[in-house]
Enzyme design. Structure first.
Site, PDB file in Angstrom:
ATOM      1  N   GLU A 154      -6.302  -1.295   0.601  1.00  0.00           N
ATOM      2  CA  GLU A 154      -6.468  -2.542   1.355  1.00  0.00           C
ATOM      3  C   GLU A 154      -6.786  -2.331   2.839  1.00  0.00           C
ATOM      4  O   GLU A 154      -6.113  -2.891   3.707  1.00  0.00           O
ATOM      5  CB  GLU A 154      -5.214  -3.419   1.178  1.00  0.00           C
ATOM      6  CG  GLU A 154      -4.946  -3.740  -0.283  1.00  0.00           C
ATOM      7  CD  GLU A 154      -3.619  -4.459  -0.527  1.00  0.00           C
ATOM      8  OE1 GLU A 154      -2.940  -4.799   0.445  1.00  0.00           O
ATOM      9  OE2 GLU A 154      -3.270  -4.672  -1.704  1.00  0.00           O
ATOM     10  N   GLU A 259      -5.315  -3.569 -11.035  1.00  0.00           N
ATOM     11  CA  GLU A 259      -4.102  -4.400 -10.945  1.00  0.00           C
ATOM     12  C   GLU A 259      -4.341  -5.756 -11.605  1.00  0.00           C
ATOM     13  O   GLU A 259      -3.991  -6.807 -11.061  1.00  0.00           O
ATOM     14  CB  GLU A 259      -3.689  -4.586  -9.475  1.00  0.00           C
ATOM     15  CG  GLU A 259      -3.556  -3.280  -8.714  1.00  0.00           C
ATOM     16  CD  GLU A 259      -3.008  -3.433  -7.292  1.00  0.00           C
ATOM     17  OE1 GLU A 259      -2.505  -4.514  -6.944  1.00  0.00           O
ATOM     18  OE2 GLU A 259      -3.089  -2.450  -6.531  1.00  0.00           O
TER      19      GLU A 259
HETATM   20  O1  9MR Z   1       3.974  -5.623  -7.472  1.00  0.00           O
HETATM   21  C1  9MR Z   1       4.429  -5.116  -6.227  1.00  0.00           C
HETATM   22  C2  9MR Z   1       5.676  -5.863  -5.777  1.00  0.00           C
HETATM   23  O2  9MR Z   1       6.752  -5.581  -6.645  1.00  0.00           O
HETATM   24  C3  9MR Z   1       6.019  -5.489  -4.347  1.00  0.00           C
HETATM   25  O3  9MR Z   1       7.082  -6.311  -3.898  1.00  0.00           O
HETATM   26  C4  9MR Z   1       4.812  -5.666  -3.464  1.00  0.00           C
HETATM   27  C5  9MR Z   1       5.104  -5.278  -2.026  1.00  0.00           C
HETATM   28  O4  9MR Z   1       4.006  -5.463  -1.201  1.00  0.00           O
HETATM   29  O5  9MR Z   1       3.738  -4.886  -3.948  1.00  0.00           O
HETATM   30  C6  9MR Z   1       3.315  -5.301  -5.206  1.00  0.00           C
HETATM   31  O6  9MR Z   1       2.185  -4.569  -5.615  1.00  0.00           O
HETATM   32  C7  9MR Z   1       1.023  -4.731  -4.816  1.00  0.00           C
HETATM   33  C8  9MR Z   1       0.236  -3.441  -4.880  1.00  0.00           C
HETATM   34  O7  9MR Z   1       1.051  -2.365  -4.478  1.00  0.00           O
HETATM   35  C9  9MR Z   1      -1.004  -3.495  -4.000  1.00  0.00           C
HETATM   36  N1  9MR Z   1      -1.824  -4.642  -4.330  1.00  0.00           N
HETATM   37  C10 9MR Z   1      -1.125  -5.926  -4.386  1.00  0.00           C
HETATM   38  C11 9MR Z   1       0.075  -5.820  -5.323  1.00  0.00           C
HETATM   39  C12 9MR Z   1       0.742  -7.179  -5.486  1.00  0.00           C
HETATM   40  O8  9MR Z   1       1.263  -7.621  -4.268  1.00  0.00           O
END
Ligand code: 9MR
Length: 357
Positions: A154, A259
């Site tokens: 990102e 994802e």
């Molecule tokens: O699914 C993840 C969630 O449990 C966490 O709280 C969060 C923290 O930022 O990150 C989520 O996963 C993310 C991923 O690492 C990067 N792309 C977006 C995902 C959803 O927020």
């Protein structure tokens, strides 16, 4: 009449049962793996129903949180690998493709990383040393076990410019090149990816393509672009998804859907009326369930059409109960319901995979 009715019902049950028995991983075209992001209860084995389902259905795993910067290095002089080791072992034991997510990101990274002496922001050299130490230690530990890494996550803003993350502000735009260089040094055999969301938006996609072309011009290793695919029922359109995979693949890199989920809830401001913010609190209407199934069929249709470009599809969570998209509401974004039963969307994906030309 009665007999034929029984026959029809019987046939229906048979089809449903057949679907239950089928494994997505057995239906994927050659060269395309299918995976899921897993959480701690899953890789530690406490959620045994989930473990069975993951083992049966998938041949690839991603770590939902456990390999991020903060959980693996909570302090400058302290690495914690207990949980991450279990995640990796879960995949190794099952001969799955194990993915690493993620080395350099603005989120889930301790504030200490960006702090210098006297409360000032850390300078470029300090940040580069910290980044190199982190990448060397984490990637080096799983050398030969982790197939590929989301090196940077990102980094591009919606308008296609560099996101002003603390890494970018402290190091400069070449922090991304440095991260890829360090990752390749730490494990020359690992695949390396750039990962981001909203790539169906032209300006952002152009920024990502420019970035990966710059990395390639610097002769750095980069194998793939991760398209997160946090999508909705109607957006992006199938045409936009189609155009995006073609353009991303035009860089010469592999394309991965890293994802995938389909958010069914509206984007509402905090404090919005619950009937608006959480419309399916008492269950998903059948009509929406069917729309979700059609949506999944359509997006898998695009993945199959571009099987020359797409090497991986990963769901961001196993069942609706596991999804990050709930966040205090009831969402239904995945192929299995809260009881871990396959939804019509699962059957729709199976049908598309079975009928592929
Ligand atoms: O699914 C993840 C969630 O449990 C966490 O709280 C969060 C923290 O930022 O990150 C989520 O996963 C993310 C991923 O690492 C990067 N792309 C977006 C995902 C959803 O927020």
């Amino acid at each position: 009449m009665m007999k034929s009715l029984i026959a029809i019902v019987g046939f229906g049950l048979l089809v449903a049962a057949a679907h239950q028995d089928v494994a997505l991983k057995d239906l994927m075209p050659k060269g395309m793996v299918i995976g899921v992001a897993i959480n701690q209860r899953q890789f530690e084995g406490t959620d045994s129903a989930a473990v069975d389902l993951i083992t049966k259905q998938f041949n690839q795993i991603s770590p939902e949180n456990v390999l991020k910067f903060q959980p693996t290095q909570p302090a400058a002089d302290r690495y914690t690998f207990d949980a991450a080791d279990k995640y990796v072992q879960f995949g190794v034991d099952r001969h799955m493709q194990v993915v690493g997510h993620t080395l350099v990101w603005h989120s889930q990274t301790g504030a200490w990383v960006f702090e210098g002496a006297d409360g000032k922001p850390a300078d470029r050299d300090t940040l580069l040393l910290r980044m190199r130490d982190h990448i060397r230690t984490v990637v080096g530990r799983y050398k030969g076990k982790i197939h590929g890494w989301d090196v940077v996550n990102e980094a591009i803003d919606e308008d296609g410019s560099m996101r002003k993350s603390p890494w970018q502000v402290g190091i400069g735009d070449d922090y991304i090149a440095k991260a890829f260089e360090f990752a390749h040094d730490a494990d020359p055999d690992a695949e390396l990816y750039y990962n981001d969301f909203n790539l169906e938006k032209p300006a952002k996609r152009a920024g990502v393509i420019k970035l990966v072309q710059d990395l390639k011009a610097r002769k750095l290793r980069i194998d793939g672009i991760g398209n997160q695919a946090h999508w909705r029922l109607d957006t992006p359109t199938i045409d936009e998804i189609d155009r995006t995979v073609v353009e991303l693949h035009g860089t010469g890199l592999k394309v991965m859907y890293t994802e995938l989920d389909i958010n069914l809830l509206p984007n509402t401001p905090r404090g919005a009326d619950p009937s608006v913010a959480n419309p399916y609190a008492n269950g998903l209407p059948d009509e929406i369930q069917q729309q979700l199934a059609r949506r999944y069929a359509d997006v898998f249709g695009v993945f199959l059409k571009h099987r020359d470009a797409v090497t991986r599809v990963t769901f961001w969570g196993l069942s609706d109960a596991d999804s990050w998209l709930n966040r205090g509401r009831m969402n239904f974004p995945l192929l299995w319901d809260r009881q871990r039963q396959p939804k019509p969307a699962f059957n729709a994906v199976v049908d598309v995979l079975r009928n592929r030309k």
